[in-house]
Design an enzyme around this catalytic site. Structure first.
Site, mmCIF file in Angstrom:
data_model
loop_
_atom_site.group_PDB
_atom_site.id
_atom_site.type_symbol
_atom_site.label_atom_id
_atom_site.label_comp_id
_atom_site.label_asym_id
_atom_site.label_seq_id
_atom_site.Cartn_x
_atom_site.Cartn_y
_atom_site.Cartn_z
ATOM 1 N N CYS A 195 -9.485 -14.482 -67.762
ATOM 2 C CA CYS A 195 -8.799 -13.283 -68.221
ATOM 3 C C CYS A 195 -7.944 -12.832 -67.060
ATOM 4 C CB CYS A 195 -9.777 -12.188 -68.633
ATOM 5 S SG CYS A 195 -8.972 -10.608 -68.975
ATOM 6 N N THR A 211 -1.330 -14.043 -70.250
ATOM 7 C CA THR A 211 -2.679 -13.645 -70.629
ATOM 8 C C THR A 211 -3.368 -14.876 -71.204
ATOM 9 O OG1 THR A 211 -3.989 -12.239 -72.108
ATOM 10 C CG2 THR A 211 -1.830 -12.889 -72.878
#
Length: 247
Positions: A197, A83
């Site tokens: 993202c 992430t």
């Protein structure tokens, strides 16, 4: 082949994509029945999101360090955080372990510079777009000029990520909103767009942007395959053990 340690579950939708991309990459390079040698520590994302939302970054860092150490103890040769946002504590995680951490921003920035581009738009969570841990690495280490959306557009992207994408919801209206945001950034001079993202690639593709998109998930996974196998694509021996800190 070196064992890859993945810190995932942030969210599991994007972690599943990581797993597929890494295994696809190993099979493409080695052929036959080969697949990646990897370990994954997968969080309950509600725990992570709560720490983010309430600003308990020290607690979040402790969780990430614990996960990295578990992977190191499991004989991972290096770790990767699956992430972008949780790279806020990448330096703390690296300092706590004796194996390398493959930072998500580095393969992305290197590919952009190799393509001869410099001025890029960054899309991600509000934390990634507004704080310096990510933008600062792109500019300070790699010389990129980073643009982010205005406040209203940042709020839109953040909402789409947390209220839709991490819950497995991919909505046409949100795709159109992101297209419009990208268009505004391009008019401000962006030569490319970083999907900063790991869930955004579920929503946005090349057809949604007039300039090149750089998917951090795909580039991070590709770099992990190279780190596991070596640039030649040949399987490398696993270290077979780890170096532990004294005491």
């Amino acid at each position: 082949m070196r064992t890859i340690g993945l810190i995932g579950g942030m969210s599991w939708e994007s972690s599943a994509v990581y797993y597929r991309l890494i295994n696809d990459g190993v099979r493409q390079r080695l052929g036959g029945l080969h697949s990646a040698r990897c370990l994954m520590w997968s969080f309950d994302f509600a725990e992570i999101e709560n720490a983010q939302r309430t600003g308990r970054w020290d607690d979040a860092a402790a969780l990430m360090i614990d996960a990295a150490r578990r992977l190191e103890h499991g004989a991972a040769a290096f770790v990767m955080i699956c992430t972008n946002t949780m790279h806020r504590m990448a330096d703390e995680v690296q300092d706590a372990i004796d194996i390398p951490l493959l930072h998500i921003a580095d393969p992305t920035a290197k590919r952009i510079r190799a393509d001869g581009l410099r001025r890029v738009a960054l899309l991600g969570t509000a934390f990634t777009m507004e704080q310096d841990f990510y933008k600062g690495r792109l500019s300070g280490r790699h010389g990129l000029d980073v643009l982010v959306p205005d406040e209203e557009d940042r709020q839109t992207i953040h909402r789409v990520i947390y209220q839709e994408l991490v819950q497995g919801r991919v909505l046409p209206d949100s795709r159109q909103a992101c297209r419009e945001i990208i268009g505004r950034l391009v008019r401000c001079g962006a030569e490319a767009v970083i999907l900063g993202c790991t869930e955004l690639m579920l929503l946005i593709g090349p057809e949604d942007s007039p300039v090149p998109l750089y998917d951090t998930t795909a580039l991070h996974a590709e770099a992990a395959v190279t780190m596991s196998l070596g640039a030649s694509g040949r399987a490398l021996p696993d270290p077979g053990g780890i170096t532990r800190r004294p005491g």
